[in-house]
Design an enzyme around this catalytic site. Sequence first.
Site, PDB file in Angstrom:
ATOM      1  N   ASN A  56       0.840  -1.205   0.000  1.00  0.00           N
ATOM      2  CA  ASN A  56       0.000   0.000   0.000  1.00  0.00           C
ATOM      3  C   ASN A  56       0.871   1.250   0.000  1.00  0.00           C
ATOM      4  O   ASN A  56       1.905   1.316   0.672  1.00  0.00           O
ATOM      5  CB  ASN A  56      -0.989  -0.001   1.169  1.00  0.00           C
ATOM      6  CG  ASN A  56      -0.367  -0.162   2.533  1.00  0.00           C
ATOM      7  OD1 ASN A  56       0.652  -0.819   2.692  1.00  0.00           O
ATOM      8  ND2 ASN A  56      -0.977   0.440   3.535  1.00  0.00           N
ATOM      9  N   GLU A  58       0.276   5.202   0.569  1.00  0.00           N
ATOM     10  CA  GLU A  58      -0.685   6.218   1.003  1.00  0.00           C
ATOM     11  C   GLU A  58      -0.324   7.586   0.448  1.00  0.00           C
ATOM     12  O   GLU A  58       0.757   7.787  -0.120  1.00  0.00           O
ATOM     13  CB  GLU A  58      -0.742   6.230   2.542  1.00  0.00           C
ATOM     14  CG  GLU A  58      -1.235   4.893   3.066  1.00  0.00           C
ATOM     15  CD  GLU A  58      -1.511   4.855   4.553  1.00  0.00           C
ATOM     16  OE1 GLU A  58      -1.048   5.756   5.289  1.00  0.00           O
ATOM     17  OE2 GLU A  58      -2.214   3.906   4.984  1.00  0.00           O
ATOM     18  N   CYS A  67      -4.189   0.579  -2.429  1.00  0.00           N
ATOM     19  CA  CYS A  67      -4.037  -0.619  -1.606  1.00  0.00           C
ATOM     20  C   CYS A  67      -2.957  -1.539  -2.189  1.00  0.00           C
ATOM     21  O   CYS A  67      -2.626  -1.473  -3.383  1.00  0.00           O
ATOM     22  CB  CYS A  67      -5.336  -1.406  -1.566  1.00  0.00           C
ATOM     23  SG  CYS A  67      -6.698  -0.597  -0.733  1.00  0.00           S
ATOM     24  N   GLU A  69      -3.142  -4.689  -2.910  1.00  0.00           N
ATOM     25  CA  GLU A  69      -3.629  -5.599  -3.950  1.00  0.00           C
ATOM     26  C   GLU A  69      -3.642  -4.912  -5.313  1.00  0.00           C
ATOM     27  O   GLU A  69      -3.234  -5.487  -6.340  1.00  0.00           O
ATOM     28  CB  GLU A  69      -5.047  -6.084  -3.621  1.00  0.00           C
ATOM     29  CG  GLU A  69      -5.142  -6.874  -2.336  1.00  0.00           C
ATOM     30  CD  GLU A  69      -5.422  -6.023  -1.100  1.00  0.00           C
ATOM     31  OE1 GLU A  69      -4.938  -4.874  -1.025  1.00  0.00           O
ATOM     32  OE2 GLU A  69      -6.113  -6.514  -0.200  1.00  0.00           O
ATOM     33  N   CYS A 102     -10.161  -5.314   0.306  1.00  0.00           N
ATOM     34  CA  CYS A 102     -11.312  -4.404   0.366  1.00  0.00           C
ATOM     35  C   CYS A 102     -12.169  -4.571  -0.888  1.00  0.00           C
ATOM     36  O   CYS A 102     -11.754  -5.180  -1.886  1.00  0.00           O
ATOM     37  CB  CYS A 102     -10.855  -2.961   0.537  1.00  0.00           C
ATOM     38  SG  CYS A 102     -10.253  -2.195  -0.980  1.00  0.00           S
TER      39      CYS A 102
HETATM   40  N1  THU Z   1      -5.350  -1.393   2.516  1.00  0.00           N
HETATM   41  C1  THU Z   1      -4.799  -2.268   1.638  1.00  0.00           C
HETATM   42  O1  THU Z   1      -3.633  -2.137   1.258  1.00  0.00           O
HETATM   43  N2  THU Z   1      -5.565  -3.281   1.175  1.00  0.00           N
HETATM   44  C2  THU Z   1      -6.878  -3.486   1.508  1.00  0.00           C
HETATM   45  O2  THU Z   1      -7.520  -4.370   0.951  1.00  0.00           O
HETATM   46  C3  THU Z   1      -7.484  -2.663   2.562  1.00  0.00           C
HETATM   47  C4  THU Z   1      -6.703  -1.476   3.005  1.00  0.00           C
HETATM   48  C5  THU Z   1      -4.535  -0.260   3.013  1.00  0.00           C
HETATM   49  C6  THU Z   1      -4.980   1.085   2.534  1.00  0.00           C
HETATM   50  C7  THU Z   1      -4.447   2.004   3.618  1.00  0.00           C
HETATM   51  O3  THU Z   1      -3.112   2.349   3.310  1.00  0.00           O
HETATM   52  C8  THU Z   1      -4.436   1.138   4.864  1.00  0.00           C
HETATM   53  O4  THU Z   1      -4.585  -0.208   4.411  1.00  0.00           O
HETATM   54  C9  THU Z   1      -5.544   1.456   5.848  1.00  0.00           C
HETATM   55  O5  THU Z   1      -6.771   1.468   5.223  1.00  0.00           O
END
Ligand code: THU
Length: 145
Positions: A56, A58, A67, A69, A102
Amino acid sequence: MQMGAAMDSGTVLDARLAALLDEAGKAAENSYSPYSKFRVGAALKLTNGETVTGTNVENTSFGLTICAERSALVSAVSRFGPAIRIEAVAVTNLNGSASPPCGACRQVLAEFILPEAPVVFPAPDGVKVMPFSELLPFGFFLKKK
Ligand code: THU
């Protein structure tokens, strides 16, 4: 993780999925997550034999975060082209929390994944493996032109 290791939930992962989960964990080490501190990694096993990972990333404009994935998927298409097919997915995090993919990531994976592909992820009661078709039973698709 050891090959064929028994997980907290009693799920026994086959060696291939255990190795993919390890790759996801390594990818999570590269997470850029200064806002949530939630470090996620994903690993995609492709039908061409390659494994592609992502983490991920940000952004200070929170909605622009990608994310793990989707990060892995974008990397896979960038490296191997649009004909890739995903035959297995592993997701994990370094926070010891549940992190199923997600909804947005499920929809994006749907475009490239085999319906029966196993998806392994940390669930509230331990590591879980589910076929992708059970994670996204009613994905949205348009006819390709
Ligand atoms: N996140 C992911 O990398 N994958 C997911 O399927 C759910 C959330 C990350 C996004 C963000 O950087 C952190 O988790 C908190 O939401």
